[in-house]
Design a protein around this motif. Sequence first.
Motif, PDB file in Angstrom:
ATOM      1  N   ALA A  17       0.851  -1.192   0.000  1.00  0.00           N
ATOM      2  CA  ALA A  17       0.000   0.000   0.000  1.00  0.00           C
ATOM      3  C   ALA A  17       0.886   1.241   0.000  1.00  0.00           C
ATOM      4  O   ALA A  17       2.035   1.196   0.445  1.00  0.00           O
ATOM      5  CB  ALA A  17      -0.905   0.014   1.233  1.00  0.00           C
ATOM      6  N   THR A  18       0.357   2.328  -0.492  1.00  0.00           N
ATOM      7  CA  THR A  18       0.999   3.630  -0.386  1.00  0.00           C
ATOM      8  C   THR A  18       0.174   4.442   0.602  1.00  0.00           C
ATOM      9  O   THR A  18      -1.045   4.575   0.432  1.00  0.00           O
ATOM     10  CB  THR A  18       1.045   4.337  -1.755  1.00  0.00           C
ATOM     11  N   LEU A  19       0.833   4.956   1.650  1.00  0.00           N
ATOM     12  CA  LEU A  19       0.126   5.610   2.747  1.00  0.00           C
ATOM     13  C   LEU A  19       0.786   6.933   3.112  1.00  0.00           C
ATOM     14  O   LEU A  19       1.890   7.241   2.651  1.00  0.00           O
ATOM     15  CB  LEU A  19       0.117   4.689   3.972  1.00  0.00           C
ATOM     16  N   GLU A  20       0.099   7.687   3.968  1.00  0.00           N
ATOM     17  CA  GLU A  20       0.661   8.933   4.470  1.00  0.00           C
ATOM     18  C   GLU A  20       1.798   8.634   5.439  1.00  0.00           C
ATOM     19  O   GLU A  20       1.691   7.738   6.274  1.00  0.00           O
ATOM     20  CB  GLU A  20      -0.410   9.751   5.181  1.00  0.00           C
ATOM     21  N   ARG A  21       2.846   9.408   5.313  1.00  0.00           N
ATOM     22  CA  ARG A  21       4.021   9.237   6.167  1.00  0.00           C
ATOM     23  C   ARG A  21       3.708   9.690   7.595  1.00  0.00           C
ATOM     24  O   ARG A  21       2.904  10.584   7.828  1.00  0.00           O
ATOM     25  CB  ARG A  21       5.155  10.067   5.585  1.00  0.00           C
ATOM     26  N   HIS A  22       4.345   9.071   8.558  1.00  0.00           N
ATOM     27  CA  HIS A  22       4.205   9.444   9.965  1.00  0.00           C
ATOM     28  C   HIS A  22       4.600  10.917  10.128  1.00  0.00           C
ATOM     29  O   HIS A  22       5.515  11.389   9.453  1.00  0.00           O
ATOM     30  CB  HIS A  22       5.095   8.540  10.824  1.00  0.00           C
ATOM     31  N   PRO A  23       3.914  11.651  11.024  1.00  0.00           N
ATOM     32  CA  PRO A  23       4.235  13.074  11.207  1.00  0.00           C
ATOM     33  C   PRO A  23       5.703  13.342  11.522  1.00  0.00           C
ATOM     34  O   PRO A  23       6.235  14.386  11.164  1.00  0.00           O
ATOM     35  CB  PRO A  23       3.354  13.499  12.384  1.00  0.00           C
ATOM     36  N   ASP A  24       6.379  12.412  12.169  1.00  0.00           N
ATOM     37  CA  ASP A  24       7.813  12.548  12.399  1.00  0.00           C
ATOM     38  C   ASP A  24       8.520  12.105  11.129  1.00  0.00           C
ATOM     39  O   ASP A  24       8.918  10.955  10.990  1.00  0.00           O
ATOM     40  CB  ASP A  24       8.247  11.702  13.602  1.00  0.00           C
ATOM     41  N   SER A  25       8.662  13.023  10.176  1.00  0.00           N
ATOM     42  CA  SER A  25       9.183  12.655   8.859  1.00  0.00           C
ATOM     43  C   SER A  25      10.662  12.282   8.881  1.00  0.00           C
ATOM     44  O   SER A  25      11.225  11.961   7.854  1.00  0.00           O
ATOM     45  CB  SER A  25       8.939  13.779   7.857  1.00  0.00           C
ATOM     46  N   THR A  26      11.297  12.311  10.066  1.00  0.00           N
ATOM     47  CA  THR A  26      12.690  11.885  10.139  1.00  0.00           C
ATOM     48  C   THR A  26      12.805  10.369  10.294  1.00  0.00           C
ATOM     49  O   THR A  26      13.902   9.834  10.257  1.00  0.00           O
ATOM     50  CB  THR A  26      13.405  12.560  11.332  1.00  0.00           C
ATOM     51  N   VAL A  27      11.673   9.688  10.459  1.00  0.00           N
ATOM     52  CA  VAL A  27      11.701   8.232  10.613  1.00  0.00           C
ATOM     53  C   VAL A  27      12.162   7.610   9.294  1.00  0.00           C
ATOM     54  O   VAL A  27      11.544   7.819   8.257  1.00  0.00           O
ATOM     55  CB  VAL A  27      10.312   7.685  11.019  1.00  0.00           C
ATOM     56  N   PRO A  28      13.259   6.881   9.323  1.00  0.00           N
ATOM     57  CA  PRO A  28      13.755   6.253   8.095  1.00  0.00           C
ATOM     58  C   PRO A  28      12.960   4.985   7.768  1.00  0.00           C
ATOM     59  O   PRO A  28      11.926   4.721   8.366  1.00  0.00           O
ATOM     60  CB  PRO A  28      15.199   5.909   8.448  1.00  0.00           C
ATOM     61  N   LYS A  29      13.512   4.211   6.879  1.00  0.00           N
ATOM     62  CA  LYS A  29      12.914   2.918   6.548  1.00  0.00           C
ATOM     63  C   LYS A  29      12.759   2.096   7.819  1.00  0.00           C
ATOM     64  O   LYS A  29      13.624   2.091   8.688  1.00  0.00           O
ATOM     65  CB  LYS A  29      13.817   2.182   5.554  1.00  0.00           C
ATOM     66  N   ILE A  30      11.623   1.413   7.925  1.00  0.00           N
ATOM     67  CA  ILE A  30      11.348   0.585   9.102  1.00  0.00           C
ATOM     68  C   ILE A  30      11.084  -0.833   8.625  1.00  0.00           C
ATOM     69  O   ILE A  30      10.311  -1.048   7.691  1.00  0.00           O
ATOM     70  CB  ILE A  30      10.099   1.091   9.847  1.00  0.00           C
ATOM     71  N   MET A  31      11.711  -1.815   9.271  1.00  0.00           N
ATOM     72  CA  MET A  31      11.452  -3.216   8.966  1.00  0.00           C
ATOM     73  C   MET A  31      11.274  -3.966  10.283  1.00  0.00           C
ATOM     74  O   MET A  31      12.134  -3.894  11.158  1.00  0.00           O
ATOM     75  CB  MET A  31      12.610  -3.842   8.186  1.00  0.00           C
ATOM     76  N   TYR A  32      10.130  -4.639  10.407  1.00  0.00           N
ATOM     77  CA  TYR A  32       9.860  -5.486  11.561  1.00  0.00           C
ATOM     78  C   TYR A  32       9.803  -6.926  11.072  1.00  0.00           C
ATOM     79  O   TYR A  32       9.352  -7.193   9.956  1.00  0.00           O
ATOM     80  CB  TYR A  32       8.507  -5.155  12.192  1.00  0.00           C
ATOM     81  N   ALA A  33      10.214  -7.855  11.906  1.00  0.00           N
ATOM     82  CA  ALA A  33      10.129  -9.264  11.547  1.00  0.00           C
ATOM     83  C   ALA A  33       9.666 -10.051  12.759  1.00  0.00           C
ATOM     84  O   ALA A  33      10.001  -9.716  13.893  1.00  0.00           O
ATOM     85  CB  ALA A  33      11.480  -9.790  11.084  1.00  0.00           C
ATOM     86  N   GLY A  34       8.867 -11.092  12.497  1.00  0.00           N
ATOM     87  CA  GLY A  34       8.434 -11.948  13.584  1.00  0.00           C
ATOM     88  C   GLY A  34       7.434 -12.981  13.126  1.00  0.00           C
ATOM     89  O   GLY A  34       6.672 -12.739  12.195  1.00  0.00           O
ATOM     90  N   ALA A  35       7.450 -14.146  13.755  1.00  0.00           N
ATOM     91  CA  ALA A  35       6.497 -15.231  13.494  1.00  0.00           C
ATOM     92  C   ALA A  35       6.357 -15.532  11.999  1.00  0.00           C
ATOM     93  O   ALA A  35       5.264 -15.747  11.507  1.00  0.00           O
ATOM     94  CB  ALA A  35       5.142 -14.896  14.111  1.00  0.00           C
ATOM     95  N   GLY A  36       7.470 -15.514  11.282  1.00  0.00           N
ATOM     96  CA  GLY A  36       7.450 -15.824   9.853  1.00  0.00           C
ATOM     97  C   GLY A  36       6.945 -14.696   8.978  1.00  0.00           C
ATOM     98  O   GLY A  36       6.825 -14.849   7.773  1.00  0.00           O
ATOM     99  N   LYS A  37       6.647 -13.564   9.572  1.00  0.00           N
ATOM    100  CA  LYS A  37       6.118 -12.420   8.821  1.00  0.00           C
ATOM    101  C   LYS A  37       7.117 -11.268   8.843  1.00  0.00           C
ATOM    102  O   LYS A  37       7.984 -11.197   9.698  1.00  0.00           O
ATOM    103  CB  LYS A  37       4.803 -11.937   9.439  1.00  0.00           C
TER     104      LYS A  37
END
Length: 158
Positions: A17-37
């Motif tokens: 999906a393409t979404l609105e960026r978090h108001p803290d626009s300094t947040v870089p790329k985020i990657m979470y991993a867990g439970a095979g996802k």
Amino acid sequence: MFGRCDPIYTGQAIWRATLERHPDSTVPKIMYAGAGKMFGVVPIDQDRVYLMAGMPDPEKPRYPADAFHDLIRLNFSEFGGLAPFYLDQITDPGQVAYTAIEIVVQAPPWYRGRVFLIGDAAHASPPYLAQGAAMAIEDAIVLGELISGDGTLAEIQQ
């Protein structure tokens, strides 16, 4: 010219999906991993992010497109951090793309006479952050180096 090459299902799926960026626009790329996802967002510009969320989906189901927004929120609700901020934005099924991930690998050799296959024509990869484009560029560079050298076409094909 090279024969039929059928896609191979990987048992994985990706939601995008393409979404609105978090108001803290300094947040870089985020990657979470867990439970095979996996769940990640990559900034596109000052205002938008590209969201991708991958998961095992071994049966290759066909989900109803009008439920995509509910399914992505359900399937990735266990993620914390900024994930809820992005998932909460998904309120319409038209915001979400779902893809059962397949790969295509043409059997070598990747040439016939003077025709060479590169990129997705030779080895189509899953849709992860322009991986296919990167491999196509790498293929083009290697092929360019080979054909600009001193070897004959027969030697290059080896």
